[in-house]
Enzyme design. Structure first.
Site, PDB file in Angstrom:
ATOM      1  N   LEU A 192       0.845  -1.156  -0.319  1.00 28.84           N
ATOM      2  CA  LEU A 192       0.082  -0.013   0.213  1.00 28.84           C
ATOM      3  C   LEU A 192       0.967   1.092   0.076  1.00 28.84           C
ATOM      4  O   LEU A 192       0.778   2.447  -0.712  1.00 28.84           O
ATOM      5  CB  LEU A 192      -0.850  -0.126   1.460  1.00 28.84           C
ATOM      6  CG  LEU A 192      -2.245  -0.410   0.826  1.00 28.84           C
ATOM      7  CD1 LEU A 192      -3.046  -0.832   2.495  1.00 28.84           C
ATOM      8  CD2 LEU A 192      -3.230  -1.073  -0.034  1.00 28.84           C
ATOM      9  N   GLY A 193       1.725   1.253   0.657  1.00 27.18           N
ATOM     10  CA  GLY A 193       2.800   2.089   0.549  1.00 27.18           C
ATOM     11  C   GLY A 193       4.047   2.266   1.799  1.00 27.18           C
ATOM     12  O   GLY A 193       3.688   1.298   2.035  1.00 27.18           O
ATOM     13  N   GLU A 194       4.597   3.517   1.548  1.00 26.76           N
ATOM     14  CA  GLU A 194       5.929   3.924   2.265  1.00 26.76           C
ATOM     15  C   GLU A 194       5.125   5.053   3.720  1.00 26.76           C
ATOM     16  O   GLU A 194       5.027   5.210   3.466  1.00 26.76           O
ATOM     17  CB  GLU A 194       7.399   3.864   2.605  1.00 26.76           C
ATOM     18  CG  GLU A 194       7.737   3.201   1.019  1.00 26.76           C
ATOM     19  CD  GLU A 194       7.741   1.593   0.896  1.00 26.76           C
ATOM     20  OE1 GLU A 194       7.911   0.434   0.478  1.00 26.76           O
ATOM     21  OE2 GLU A 194       8.412   1.404   2.701  1.00 26.76           O
ATOM     22  N   GLY A 195       6.011   4.515   4.407  1.00 31.84           N
ATOM     23  CA  GLY A 195       6.117   5.353   5.948  1.00 31.84           C
ATOM     24  C   GLY A 195       7.084   5.894   6.336  1.00 31.84           C
ATOM     25  O   GLY A 195       7.836   5.563   6.181  1.00 31.84           O
ATOM     26  N   VAL A 197       3.491  -0.706   4.432  1.00 30.53           N
ATOM     27  CA  VAL A 197       2.306  -0.796   5.097  1.00 30.53           C
ATOM     28  C   VAL A 197       1.579  -1.513   3.454  1.00 30.53           C
ATOM     29  O   VAL A 197       2.208  -1.447   2.360  1.00 30.53           O
ATOM     30  CB  VAL A 197       1.375   0.065   5.098  1.00 30.53           C
ATOM     31  CG1 VAL A 197      -0.246  -0.112   5.296  1.00 30.53           C
ATOM     32  CG2 VAL A 197       2.190   1.188   5.587  1.00 30.53           C
ATOM     33  N   LYS A 205       1.625  -3.076   9.106  1.00 24.15           N
ATOM     34  CA  LYS A 205       2.832  -2.226   8.698  1.00 24.15           C
ATOM     35  C   LYS A 205       3.890  -2.760   9.974  1.00 24.15           C
ATOM     36  O   LYS A 205       4.009  -3.889  10.690  1.00 24.15           O
ATOM     37  CB  LYS A 205       2.043  -1.144   9.776  1.00 24.15           C
ATOM     38  CG  LYS A 205       0.681  -0.419   9.699  1.00 24.15           C
ATOM     39  CD  LYS A 205       0.832   1.107  10.040  1.00 24.15           C
ATOM     40  CE  LYS A 205       0.050   1.553   9.233  1.00 24.15           C
ATOM     41  NZ  LYS A 205      -0.217   2.858   9.633  1.00 24.15           N
ATOM     42  N   ASP A 250       3.314  11.865  16.222  1.00 28.76           N
ATOM     43  CA  ASP A 250       3.353  11.969  15.253  1.00 28.76           C
ATOM     44  C   ASP A 250       1.753  12.336  14.212  1.00 28.76           C
ATOM     45  O   ASP A 250       1.209  12.308  12.888  1.00 28.76           O
ATOM     46  CB  ASP A 250       3.889  11.151  14.272  1.00 28.76           C
ATOM     47  CG  ASP A 250       4.517  11.333  12.619  1.00 28.76           C
ATOM     48  OD1 ASP A 250       4.775  10.175  12.184  1.00 28.76           O
ATOM     49  OD2 ASP A 250       4.445  12.634  12.446  1.00 28.76           O
TER      50      ASP A 250
END
Length: 898
Positions: free
Chosen positions: A22-25, A30, A45, A138
């Site tokens: 789904l993506g990077e944080g 994720v 995650k 955050d």
């Protein structure tokens, strides 16, 4: 990455089935996963490996237990956490809605009442956690999920768990906990012992951005942002939005105080003040802000001096943060799109980056075989189709990145679609807009090509206003490929005349309507480094320093790279985002030259003559195979104009038939194959002419009407003509087809209803006429008896259709369907007319420019098993094509012109 994903899947296989990335944080990667035990979708995650190595699984799991007990309507719950094969993970519900960041990118500034409602819910979640000793650390728009208009705070306490578990060793990872724009000063200084007031600061910064459209402190690097957080006062909100109430301004200002003791002691008090119209700042706070903002005087000098000392002391504390960034590393790589999501071969620009570089939109496959737009975030592996964009070409982003405008070829329209959802809106449906470029300016206009000039259309919808004038003194034949400059003062465009090698990049001053030539090239882009980046006809990309205020080149150009694909009439794929990302497609540089090819019913391509390349010219190609199948007559464009040529098939000589400087177009063979008829404006009006196919003897005038002749068909016995003449027939339709008996001077209506009727094709026996009409709201193929057209009418295509052509047997009609595919319909004409089986044969994407409505720019081979078509562009001659991404590309431009 595939090895890591495989290991991770195996490690979690007994609990979760990973479905996609789904993506990077900042701290984690994720994945969408399926919870096997509870049969539900979840977000898994995975902490970054360097974090996991330092923290250790046991300590992380122990610390994260605190956050697992946070149960609140505005807090996204924690389902699970643990360690698997060295991976530290935690699991949360999978939410399909957008984040607050997505909403802010789309809307830029939010309404005051809506901002207060969002802040109220987020503040309630924070207060609930703070009372239980948990500080988020955050808070940012990316961590706020919007569900049915209500915010959910995600990743609650994860930063705390990482901090507590990692201890002082956390700094070894180079990771900063918190996002620079929303960091409190104490957090920016590296103080691990932050409390609720740090979250209050972040919430205040987020409210500021929702109202203003940008965070309270911003800069070009993390260090610059931190420096401003430590030393600068944010600009008043009311400087940007005068409608924001004073109590809201005062509440946010107090939340953003640099000293924690001067802020609200709790998120609840922040929310209370935000909803209290009588809230004001204490007199001492107002005075302090006034002193810092004073324009002159000793107090300002004193304040600056004190601030300078403070900044020096803070800089010593956070010296690692404040060191100058090393030059960003330039990264190049090819991006392979998954099967079923590939970039389609289409005319015009096909790939465009969002202004912030976070995503790109491109022309990909549609559900019914047609092309449509797709959007892909750069932090994701897969793309998503954009509904309602079938047939789209040349996408361009709005300045805020929330919408995309695009063109459709048939029917010719300009549309705008929101990436936040909803159907596309038609901005203009005028047929005068061509496919040669589209650009969205900061002044609220969409810039297009119309009538060979640059025009503009209000982005909200309206008529085309022409803004450029062709300079015939400079031998300009037309203007195209507009690119609006920042600030709304000017437009870059291509001024063409002759071959693409002689085209120039020009700039249009919108205030005066005048333009001047800048450099020799085919398409130009302005980039924020202060450069004009442009392509030449041979596929080279260059950059020259460009003064945006003067709208002029100020230095010598420097070659950057080669291998850019140059296709139909200067069409390229090169996009640059404001964050310094470059995206382009490689390929050969055809310069708009084409080649004739045979395409069989399965779509297999064979060049007619591999050594033969030519310019088919605009607005369309035109060819017809001789009755004996041994020759082809076609229109070829040269510097002298457009003429009719004859090619011996397959690899025989090519000879020129007409030599007039006029536009000679649309060749048609006579039934005996001895003559070629064609339209020409050599007499001032476009009339019908004829010349012997072997070139002997002069051309003779066949038909001379007051109206121009645009289409010609003749029955095999030469007793009748079918014509499309300029203007309307009898004041009815937009375009009409008429019949003319040989020897008569008066035409009779054939297809002359209040619709657009064109694309005439007579059956081999001359008894039936196929044509295209938009009477249903889109083009479809119909058949009528001929010449007694009133005896019936049958619809041949069902999902859209243009370019009808009969098989030589008279038992099939070929046409291009609404999805851009070559299709065939069986027909029975023995007694009455009957349509049988319809079948799709192959895609015409590679030929789409020259298979437009009104006239078929292809022909059926003598055996009815293959078709002669014209390919145009760099991707049609076997040259491999790559989708290239260059990150931090601006680093390479820093020395150009400096």
């Amino acid at each position: 990455m595939p090895e890591i994903t495989s290991r991770l899947s195996n490690a979690l296989a007994d609990r979760y089935r990973l479905e996609r990335h789904l993506g990077e944080g900042g701290m984690a990667t994720v994945y969408l996963a399926h919870d096997l035990k509870h049969d539900r979708k979840v977000a898994v995650k995975i902490l970054r490996p360097e974090l996991a190595a330092i923290i250790g699984g046991e300590r992380f799991v122990n610390e994260i237990k605190v956050t697992a007990n946070l149960q609140h309507p505005n807090i996204l719950p924690l389902y699970d956490s643990g360690e698997a094969d060295t991976f530290l993970y935690y699991v949360m519900p999978y939410m399909e809605g957008e984040t607050l960041r997505d909403k802010m990118e789309r809307e830029k500034q939010l309404g005051v009442d809506e901002v207060i409602e969002i802040a109220k819910d987020v503040g309630a979640a924070l207060h609930f956690a703070h009372e239980r000793g948990v500080v988020h650390r955050d808070i940012k728009p990316e961590n706020i999920l919007m569900q049915d208009g209500k915010p959910l705070v995600a990743d609650f306490g994860i930063a705390l768990a990482v901090t507590q578990a990692g201890g002082s060793r956390l700094t070894e990872t180079g990771l900063s906990l918190g996002t620079p724009h929303y960091m409190s000063p104490e957090q920016a200084m590296g103080d691990r012992a932050v409390d609720a007031r740090s979250d209050v600061y972040a919430l205040g910064a987020m409210v500021y951005e929702m109202l203003v459209g940008e965070p309270p402190h911003h800069g070009t690097s993390v260090q610059a942002i931190v420096a401003r957080i430590l030393s600068d006062e944010p600009e008043p909100i009311t400087k940007h939005r005068k409608t924001v109430p004073p109590h809201v301004e005062a509440t946010v200002r107090k939340a953003l105080e640099k000293t924690p003791a001067d802020r609200f002691t709790s998120a609840a008090k922040f929310v209370e003040a935000l909803q209290n119209p009588s809230f004001t700042l204490a007199t001492t706070q107002v005075a302090a802000h006034a002193m810092m903002a004073a324009a002159s005087g000793p107090w300002k000098r004193l304040a600056i001096g004190v601030s300078a000392v403070a900044v020096v002391l803070l800089a010593l504390t956070v010296w690692g943060w404040m060191r100058p960034d090393p030059p960003a590393r330039v990264s190049r790589y090819s991006l392979a799109l998954p099967e079923g999501q590939e970039i389609r071969l289409r005319f015009g620009r096909r790939v465009v980056l969002a202004p912030d570089g976070s995503r790109f939109v491109y022309v990909g496959p549609g559900q019914s075989g047609d092309a449509q737009l797709w959007v892909r975030r750069r932090d994701q592996l897969g793309a998503t189709p954009i509904p309602g964009t079938e047939g789209a070409v040349h996408p361009t982003f709005s300045p805020d990145g929330g919408r995309v405008a695009f063109l459709t070829a048939a029917p010719r329209t300009v549309k705008v679609v929101s990436l936040g959802g909803g159907p596309p809106i038609t901005v203009s449906d005028t047929s005068g807009v061509s496919l040669v470029g589209l650009s969205w300016g900061m002044d609220g206009f969409l810039y297009v090509n119309s009538g060979n000039r640059i025009g503009r259309i209000p982005a909200a919808g309206g008529e085309v206003e022409l803004v450029s004038t062709i300079d015939t003194v400079r031998d300009e034949a037309g203007h195209g490929w507009p690119e609006a400059l920042p600030g709304g003062r000017g437009v870059l465009f291509t001024a063409g005349g002759g071959g693409v090698e002689s085209w120039n990049i020009a700039v249009l001053d919108l205030a005066t309507g005048t333009h001047r030539t800048l450099v020799r090239g085919i398409v130009g882009r302005y980039v924020p480094t202060g450069h004009l980046v442009y392509a030449t006809a041979d596929g080279s990309v260059l950059a020259a320093p460009f003064d945006l205020n003067r709208m002029d080149v100020t230095g010598e150009a420097v070659a950057l790279f080669e291998g850019l694909g140059v296709r139909d009439f200067g069409s390229i794929d090169l996009s640059v985002s404001d964050d310094g990302t470059l995206a382009y497609l490689t390929g050969s540089a055809s310069g708009g030259l084409g080649r004739a090819v045979w395409v069989d019913r399965n779509g297999m391509v064979t060049p007619v003559d591999p050594e033969w390349m030519f310019d088919p010219g605009l607005p369309e190609a035109a060819l017809e195979i001789a009755p004996d199948g041994r020759q082809v007559a076609l229109k070829i464009s040269t510097e002298a104009g457009e003429d009719i040529w004859v090619k011996q098939l397959d690899r025989g000589p090519l000879s020129r038939l007409t030599f007039d400087e006029a536009y000679d177009r649309r060749p048609r063979w006579t039934a005996d194959g001895r003559h070629i008829m064609f339209t020409s404006d050599r007499g001032g009006n476009t009339d019908l002419w004829m010349k012997p196919a072997d070139g002997t003897g002069p051309a003779e005038l066949l038909l001379d009407f007051e109206q121009p002749v645009h289409e010609i068909q003749r029955t095999p016995d030469e007793s009748w003509w079918v014509l499309r003449l300029g203007g309307t027939q009898g004041g009815t339709g937009q375009r009409d087809l008429v019949g003319l008996r040989t020897g008569d001077t008066t035409t009779v209506p054939i297809a002359a209803e209040p619709y657009d009727e064109k694309g005439a094709a007579l059956s081999p026996d001359g008894r039936w006429l196929a044509y295209e009409s938009n009477e249903t709201g889109r083009n479809e193929v119909y058949v009528r008896p001929f010449p007694n057209a009133s005896a019936g009418k049958w619809q041949v295509s069902t999902g859209g259709g243009i370019n009808p052509r009969w098989a030589h047997t008279g038992q099939e009609i070929f046409f291009v369907d609404g999805a851009g595919n070559m299709a065939v319909a069986e027909v029975d004409t023995r007694n009455a007319f009957r349509v049988g089986t319809r079948q799709v044969l192959f895609s015409t994407d590679e030929y789409n420019l020259v298979t437009g409505e009104n006239y078929a720019s292809w022909d059926v081979g003598p055996d009815d098993q293959r078709f002669m078509m014209i390919q145009i562009g760099g991707e049609t001659n076997g040259t491999p094509v790559e989708f290239v991404i260059v990150e931090n590309w601006f680093e390479e431009l820093k020395t150009v012109g400096r």
